[in-house]
Design a protein around this motif. Structure first.
Motif, PDB file in Angstrom:
ATOM      1  N   THR A 123      -3.570   2.529  -1.480  1.00 40.98           N
ATOM      2  CA  THR A 123      -4.467   3.455  -0.804  1.00 40.98           C
ATOM      3  C   THR A 123      -5.001   4.458  -1.822  1.00 40.98           C
ATOM      4  O   THR A 123      -4.252   4.997  -2.622  1.00 40.98           O
ATOM      5  CB  THR A 123      -3.705   4.213   0.307  1.00 40.98           C
ATOM      6  OG1 THR A 123      -3.054   3.277   1.128  1.00 40.98           O
ATOM      7  CG2 THR A 123      -4.651   5.039   1.139  1.00 40.98           C
TER       8      THR A 123
ATOM      9  N   ASN B  37     -15.077   2.833  -8.965  1.00 34.71           N
ATOM     10  CA  ASN B  37     -13.657   2.474  -9.123  1.00 34.71           C
ATOM     11  C   ASN B  37     -13.029   2.946 -10.433  1.00 34.71           C
ATOM     12  O   ASN B  37     -12.018   2.396 -10.869  1.00 34.71           O
ATOM     13  CB  ASN B  37     -13.422   0.978  -8.955  1.00 34.71           C
ATOM     14  CG  ASN B  37     -13.434   0.560  -7.506  1.00 34.71           C
ATOM     15  OD1 ASN B  37     -13.437   1.398  -6.609  1.00 34.71           O
ATOM     16  ND2 ASN B  37     -13.462  -0.725  -7.266  1.00 34.71           N
TER      17      ASN B  37
ATOM     18  N   GLY C 205      -6.455   6.712   3.755  1.00 30.43           N
ATOM     19  CA  GLY C 205      -7.535   6.488   2.812  1.00 30.43           C
ATOM     20  C   GLY C 205      -7.982   5.041   2.776  1.00 30.43           C
ATOM     21  O   GLY C 205      -7.585   4.221   3.581  1.00 30.43           O
ATOM     22  N   GLU C 206      -8.784   4.764   1.797  1.00 33.16           N
ATOM     23  CA  GLU C 206      -9.330   3.423   1.600  1.00 33.16           C
ATOM     24  C   GLU C 206      -8.323   2.577   0.830  1.00 33.16           C
ATOM     25  O   GLU C 206      -7.668   3.056  -0.084  1.00 33.16           O
ATOM     26  CB  GLU C 206     -10.628   3.568   0.814  1.00 33.16           C
ATOM     27  CG  GLU C 206     -11.339   2.292   0.516  1.00 33.16           C
ATOM     28  CD  GLU C 206     -12.574   2.530  -0.337  1.00 33.16           C
ATOM     29  OE1 GLU C 206     -13.022   1.558  -0.953  1.00 33.16           O
ATOM     30  OE2 GLU C 206     -13.073   3.663  -0.402  1.00 33.16           O
ATOM     31  N   ILE C 207      -8.211   1.314   1.172  1.00 36.27           N
ATOM     32  CA  ILE C 207      -7.294   0.415   0.471  1.00 36.27           C
ATOM     33  C   ILE C 207      -8.087  -0.398  -0.542  1.00 36.27           C
ATOM     34  O   ILE C 207      -9.103  -0.999  -0.212  1.00 36.27           O
ATOM     35  CB  ILE C 207      -6.554  -0.495   1.467  1.00 36.27           C
ATOM     36  CG1 ILE C 207      -5.700   0.354   2.399  1.00 36.27           C
ATOM     37  CG2 ILE C 207      -5.701  -1.509   0.725  1.00 36.27           C
ATOM     38  CD1 ILE C 207      -5.030  -0.413   3.511  1.00 36.27           C
ATOM     39  N   VAL C 208      -7.609  -0.386  -1.792  1.00 36.98           N
ATOM     40  CA  VAL C 208      -8.299  -1.040  -2.896  1.00 36.98           C
ATOM     41  C   VAL C 208      -7.310  -1.953  -3.615  1.00 36.98           C
ATOM     42  O   VAL C 208      -6.126  -1.637  -3.727  1.00 36.98           O
ATOM     43  CB  VAL C 208      -8.847   0.027  -3.883  1.00 36.98           C
ATOM     44  CG1 VAL C 208      -9.375  -0.601  -5.152  1.00 36.98           C
ATOM     45  CG2 VAL C 208      -9.902   0.874  -3.226  1.00 36.98           C
TER      46      VAL C 208
ATOM     47  N   LYS D  39     -16.978   6.311  -7.207  1.00 32.48           N
ATOM     48  CA  LYS D  39     -17.584   5.253  -6.401  1.00 32.48           C
ATOM     49  C   LYS D  39     -17.607   3.916  -7.143  1.00 32.48           C
ATOM     50  O   LYS D  39     -17.681   2.860  -6.543  1.00 32.48           O
ATOM     51  CB  LYS D  39     -18.994   5.644  -5.956  1.00 32.48           C
ATOM     52  CG  LYS D  39     -19.963   5.832  -7.099  1.00 32.48           C
ATOM     53  CD  LYS D  39     -21.336   6.219  -6.615  1.00 32.48           C
ATOM     54  CE  LYS D  39     -22.235   6.389  -7.833  1.00 32.48           C
ATOM     55  NZ  LYS D  39     -23.566   6.731  -7.491  1.00 32.48           N
TER      56      LYS D  39
ATOM     57  N   THR E  33       0.825  -1.207   0.000  1.00 33.21           N
ATOM     58  CA  THR E  33       0.000   0.000   0.000  1.00 33.21           C
ATOM     59  C   THR E  33       0.856   1.252   0.000  1.00 33.21           C
ATOM     60  O   THR E  33       2.016   1.229   0.360  1.00 33.21           O
ATOM     61  CB  THR E  33      -0.920   0.054   1.239  1.00 33.21           C
ATOM     62  OG1 THR E  33      -0.094   0.071   2.397  1.00 33.21           O
ATOM     63  CG2 THR E  33      -1.858  -1.113   1.284  1.00 33.21           C
TER      64      THR E  33
ATOM     65  N   VAL F 210      -8.248   7.626  -2.625  1.00 25.83           N
ATOM     66  CA  VAL F 210      -9.207   8.584  -2.090  1.00 25.83           C
ATOM     67  C   VAL F 210     -10.435   8.519  -2.989  1.00 25.83           C
ATOM     68  O   VAL F 210     -10.313   8.450  -4.209  1.00 25.83           O
ATOM     69  CB  VAL F 210      -8.618  10.017  -2.096  1.00 25.83           C
ATOM     70  CG1 VAL F 210      -9.642  11.034  -1.650  1.00 25.83           C
ATOM     71  CG2 VAL F 210      -7.382  10.082  -1.235  1.00 25.83           C
ATOM     72  N   ARG F 211     -11.610   8.507  -2.400  1.00 24.87           N
ATOM     73  CA  ARG F 211     -12.859   8.478  -3.177  1.00 24.87           C
ATOM     74  C   ARG F 211     -13.302   9.887  -3.508  1.00 24.87           C
ATOM     75  O   ARG F 211     -13.262  10.788  -2.662  1.00 24.87           O
ATOM     76  CB  ARG F 211     -13.983   7.806  -2.381  1.00 24.87           C
ATOM     77  CG  ARG F 211     -13.819   6.352  -2.217  1.00 24.87           C
ATOM     78  CD  ARG F 211     -14.338   5.597  -3.399  1.00 24.87           C
ATOM     79  NE  ARG F 211     -14.064   4.186  -3.150  1.00 24.87           N
ATOM     80  CZ  ARG F 211     -13.968   3.293  -4.084  1.00 24.87           C
ATOM     81  NH1 ARG F 211     -14.154   3.631  -5.336  1.00 24.87           N
ATOM     82  NH2 ARG F 211     -13.710   2.039  -3.800  1.00 24.87           N
TER      83      ARG F 211
END
Length: 113
Positions: free
Chosen positions: A107, A86, A41-44, A84, A35, A109-110
């Motif tokens: 990581t 992706n 932030g969000e992990i994708v 949202k 990451t 950010v949306r």
């Protein structure tokens, strides 16, 4: 007799501590490779990021400068911004470098919209 047992126990504990430290260092390095900025932030999963056809191959100088920044600071200069659904909005060079370096997760950010 007890001193002998204590010395053996101390040697074993020291070896165990060394192994634990090696394992922790190795896994922390692996976490850093998985990451970028894990607390921000969000992990994708990188393979779940969708790239629209509007993105073209970036300027090589820009790509190289971002790569140098990563090696200097051990994280990417810019973050990836996704919708949202992706789809990539920003951070295409970061995405490309992460993919090149073998990142599995990153990581992001949306976008608020």
């Amino acid at each position: 007799m007890f001193k002998f047992i204590k010395r053996i126990k101390d040697k074993i504990n020291k070896k165990v501590d060394i192994k634990i430290e090696e394992y922790a260092n190795r896994n922390m390095f692996e976490l850093n490779r998985i990451t970028n900025r894990p607390l921000e932030g969000e992990i994708v999963k990188l393979e779940n990021i969708k790239i629209s056809k509007k993105y073209i191959k970036p300027n090589q100088i820009k790509l190289i400068s971002r790569d140098v920044y990563y090696y200097t600071h051990n994280y990417f200069r810019s973050q990836i911004v996704l919708t949202k659904d992706n789809y990539l909005i920003d951070g295409y060079t970061t995405y490309l470098l992460a993919k090149e370096k073998g990142f599995e997760f990153i990581t992001i950010v949306r976008d608020k919209e």
